[in-house]
Structures are given as structure tokens and as C-alpha cells.
Write a protein that holds these residues in place. Sequence first.
Motif, PDB file in Angstrom:
ATOM      1  N   SER A  22      40.585  39.751  49.320  1.00 45.69           N
ATOM      2  CA  SER A  22      41.781  38.918  49.468  1.00 45.69           C
ATOM      3  C   SER A  22      43.041  39.752  49.323  1.00 45.69           C
ATOM      4  O   SER A  22      43.027  40.851  48.764  1.00 45.69           O
ATOM      5  CB  SER A  22      41.792  37.797  48.432  1.00 45.69           C
ATOM      6  N   ALA A  23      44.152  39.195  49.825  1.00 47.86           N
ATOM      7  CA  ALA A  23      45.444  39.874  49.744  1.00 47.86           C
ATOM      8  C   ALA A  23      45.922  39.974  48.296  1.00 47.86           C
ATOM      9  O   ALA A  23      46.669  40.894  47.946  1.00 47.86           O
ATOM     10  CB  ALA A  23      46.478  39.128  50.588  1.00 47.86           C
ATOM     11  N   ILE A  24      45.505  39.028  47.456  1.00 50.41           N
ATOM     12  CA  ILE A  24      45.899  39.052  46.040  1.00 50.41           C
ATOM     13  C   ILE A  24      45.419  40.333  45.374  1.00 50.41           C
ATOM     14  O   ILE A  24      46.140  40.965  44.594  1.00 50.41           O
ATOM     15  CB  ILE A  24      45.342  37.826  45.302  1.00 50.41           C
ATOM     16  N   ASN A  25      44.187  40.725  45.694  1.00 44.63           N
ATOM     17  CA  ASN A  25      43.644  41.952  45.100  1.00 44.63           C
ATOM     18  C   ASN A  25      44.383  43.193  45.592  1.00 44.63           C
ATOM     19  O   ASN A  25      44.604  44.134  44.826  1.00 44.63           O
ATOM     20  CB  ASN A  25      42.151  42.061  45.427  1.00 44.63           C
ATOM     21  N   ILE A  26      44.773  43.191  46.864  1.00 48.45           N
ATOM     22  CA  ILE A  26      45.547  44.316  47.394  1.00 48.45           C
ATOM     23  C   ILE A  26      46.891  44.400  46.668  1.00 48.45           C
ATOM     24  O   ILE A  26      47.364  45.491  46.331  1.00 48.45           O
ATOM     25  CB  ILE A  26      45.758  44.166  48.916  1.00 48.45           C
ATOM     26  N   HIS A  27      47.496  43.240  46.421  1.00 51.40           N
ATOM     27  CA  HIS A  27      48.775  43.211  45.704  1.00 51.40           C
ATOM     28  C   HIS A  27      48.618  43.758  44.282  1.00 51.40           C
ATOM     29  O   HIS A  27      49.454  44.543  43.813  1.00 51.40           O
ATOM     30  CB  HIS A  27      49.298  41.779  45.650  1.00 51.40           C
ATOM     31  N   LYS A  28      47.539  43.376  43.610  1.00 58.61           N
ATOM     32  CA  LYS A  28      47.274  43.906  42.274  1.00 58.61           C
ATOM     33  C   LYS A  28      47.114  45.423  42.319  1.00 58.61           C
ATOM     34  O   LYS A  28      47.632  46.147  41.461  1.00 58.61           O
ATOM     35  CB  LYS A  28      46.000  43.288  41.690  1.00 58.61           C
TER      36      LYS A  28
ATOM     37  N   LYS B 189      44.045  36.873  34.149  1.00 58.04           N
ATOM     38  CA  LYS B 189      43.951  35.795  33.168  1.00 58.04           C
ATOM     39  C   LYS B 189      42.551  35.170  33.242  1.00 58.04           C
ATOM     40  O   LYS B 189      42.008  34.988  34.316  1.00 58.04           O
ATOM     41  CB  LYS B 189      45.005  34.724  33.459  1.00 58.04           C
ATOM     42  N   LYS B 190      42.018  34.859  32.087  1.00 61.65           N
ATOM     43  CA  LYS B 190      40.712  34.221  32.037  1.00 61.65           C
ATOM     44  C   LYS B 190      40.847  32.754  32.414  1.00 61.65           C
ATOM     45  O   LYS B 190      41.782  32.079  31.997  1.00 61.65           O
ATOM     46  CB  LYS B 190      40.095  34.355  30.647  1.00 61.65           C
ATOM     47  N   ASP B 191      39.892  32.275  33.186  1.00 61.62           N
ATOM     48  CA  ASP B 191      39.917  30.883  33.621  1.00 61.62           C
ATOM     49  C   ASP B 191      38.500  30.335  33.575  1.00 61.62           C
ATOM     50  O   ASP B 191      37.604  30.833  34.252  1.00 61.62           O
ATOM     51  CB  ASP B 191      40.481  30.787  35.042  1.00 61.62           C
ATOM     52  N   SER B 192      38.293  29.292  32.763  1.00 63.01           N
ATOM     53  CA  SER B 192      36.954  28.715  32.619  1.00 63.01           C
ATOM     54  C   SER B 192      36.475  28.073  33.921  1.00 63.01           C
ATOM     55  O   SER B 192      35.286  27.867  34.126  1.00 63.01           O
ATOM     56  CB  SER B 192      36.951  27.669  31.501  1.00 63.01           C
ATOM     57  N   LYS B 193      37.417  27.738  34.822  1.00 64.21           N
ATOM     58  CA  LYS B 193      37.054  27.101  36.094  1.00 64.21           C
ATOM     59  C   LYS B 193      37.183  28.072  37.258  1.00 64.21           C
ATOM     60  O   LYS B 193      37.444  27.674  38.389  1.00 64.21           O
ATOM     61  CB  LYS B 193      37.958  25.883  36.329  1.00 64.21           C
ATOM     62  N   GLU B 194      36.989  29.328  36.976  1.00 68.25           N
ATOM     63  CA  GLU B 194      37.145  30.354  37.995  1.00 68.25           C
ATOM     64  C   GLU B 194      36.156  30.161  39.136  1.00 68.25           C
ATOM     65  O   GLU B 194      34.987  29.857  38.927  1.00 68.25           O
ATOM     66  CB  GLU B 194      36.935  31.730  37.366  1.00 68.25           C
TER      67      GLU B 194
ATOM     68  N   THR C  87      35.302  34.602  43.888  1.00 74.50           N
ATOM     69  CA  THR C  87      36.382  35.549  43.602  1.00 74.50           C
ATOM     70  C   THR C  87      36.055  36.973  44.060  1.00 74.50           C
ATOM     71  O   THR C  87      36.941  37.819  44.103  1.00 74.50           O
ATOM     72  CB  THR C  87      36.683  35.591  42.094  1.00 74.50           C
ATOM     73  N   TRP C  88      34.803  37.220  44.395  1.00 74.23           N
ATOM     74  CA  TRP C  88      34.417  38.552  44.850  1.00 74.23           C
ATOM     75  C   TRP C  88      34.819  38.793  46.309  1.00 74.23           C
ATOM     76  O   TRP C  88      34.785  39.931  46.801  1.00 74.23           O
ATOM     77  CB  TRP C  88      32.899  38.739  44.725  1.00 74.23           C
TER      78      TRP C  88
END
Length: 252
Positions: free
Chosen positions: A227-233, A214-219, A223-224
Motif C-alpha cells: 500500500s501507499a501508506i507503507n511507502i509513505h512510512k 499504533k496497535k489496533d485490536s481490530k486490525e 495489512t500485509w
Amino acid sequence: MRDFLAILIMPLTIFWELIILEVVLLLLKRKKTTKWLFFISFFWLLTISTRFVPDILVNTLEKQYPPLSLTNNIIESAPVYIMVLGGGFSNDNRLFPIDQISPYSLCRLAEGIHIHRLIPGSKIVLSGDGIRVSGNQADLMAQAAISLGVDPSFIEKLTRAHNTNDEAKRFYSTFGTKGSLILVTDAIHIPRAMKLFRKAGLFPVAAPTNHLNKKDSKESRFTWIPSAINIHKMELAMHEYAGIAWGWVGGK
């Protein structure tokens, strides 16, 4: 066999397979090969834990079908069935049904209820498998839907559907092709689900939900960072691509 192969190709499983192979080669005193495998393992871990490759794989699937836009031919082709695919549940009787279904199931159910309220008289079809102490997935999702204000008379259940292919076949055998079918599932899963439903002789309209990217203007600028979130994706994306490949070679 399919479930076993699915485990073997999961991102972290591949990483540990490489580590185990390194240990074996080290014991065999294959130092040069071990050194190369170490770098491959490190590169693989970096690939699956940073956002770049996971985001590309997820985007490729999620962008195939836009969010649902209701049209007259959908609304007027009665009856309208809103098929909400099951996304997992737990067997914890201490909790209410809405807390026993997984976050994936809950998000799909919320989208299904949203569409149902936009189309008066439409039926919500809930599916799932796994008969346990607390009931099966379809029962729990139905109870959760009722707790959210859905009239029980507008709910249909398809039990004993072990996977998406079963859900498609059960829907066809129960309701046929009369009226309109709106298919609700995760955006990353919708391409494979649509293929399986079409293979079963159905012509659903896609209603993707629970988008991972999802796009987020306050990202955050960080983010590079791995993280575990990326492994989950990466896990979810590889599961879908493996499912599509399995379908190509004649599996289900």
C-alpha cells in the motif's frame, strides 16, 4: 546539496533510478544485467510497499522516547517553554490558518496546547520558516492556536528557522537554558530533534506525538498487502535516518 541528496534516496526515487538504469542497460544490450536489475527493482518495490521493513524502521525511531509524563521538576522549573516544531504549511489564503498548516503541524500544535493547559503559565513557542503571502509558518500556527482558545500572551514565535537545527539555535539564542523546555514533534522525528537541541546546548524533555505505528485490536487481516501508506512510512523513516547520518558526518 542536502535537499538534492534527500530526494535521490527516497524509496520511490530509488525505484525509478533502477528502472532508468534497466532501460539504459537494455539499450546497451546487457540483457543478463538487465534481468537481475528487474528482479532487484521488483524486490525493492515489494520491500517499501509492504509493512514489514517500514514498520521496523519506524518502530526503531518511535520507541526511543515514550509519551510525555509530567513530573514535579518539569512543572516547578519555571519558566516552562513548550517548543512546537513546525511541520509544514500551505499558502492558500482561501483557507483559515488551522487549515493552512499541515496535518503534521496541526497534530504537534494540538499536543503542545494539551501540555500548555496542564501547566498553567507555560509558554508555547512556535517556529517555522517561509515568509509567504499568508505569512510564515510560525504566524499561521500562532493564529491556529489562538483560534483553539490559547491566550496570545502565552505564545512566542521563532521565525526564519529553516530546519530543526535552526530551531534549536534560535531557541537557545532567544531563551537560553533557564527553566524547563518541552520539545514537541512527531515521534519518528523526536530522536533527531533531541540530538540537535542537545548539540545546541539545550536539555529538552521529549513530548513525541503523531505516532505512525499504533496497535489496533481490530486490525485488518490484510495489512500485509502492499500500500501507499507503507511507502509513505518508508519515506519518513529514510528521511530521518538520512538526517541522523548527515549529522554524524558533520552536516546539520
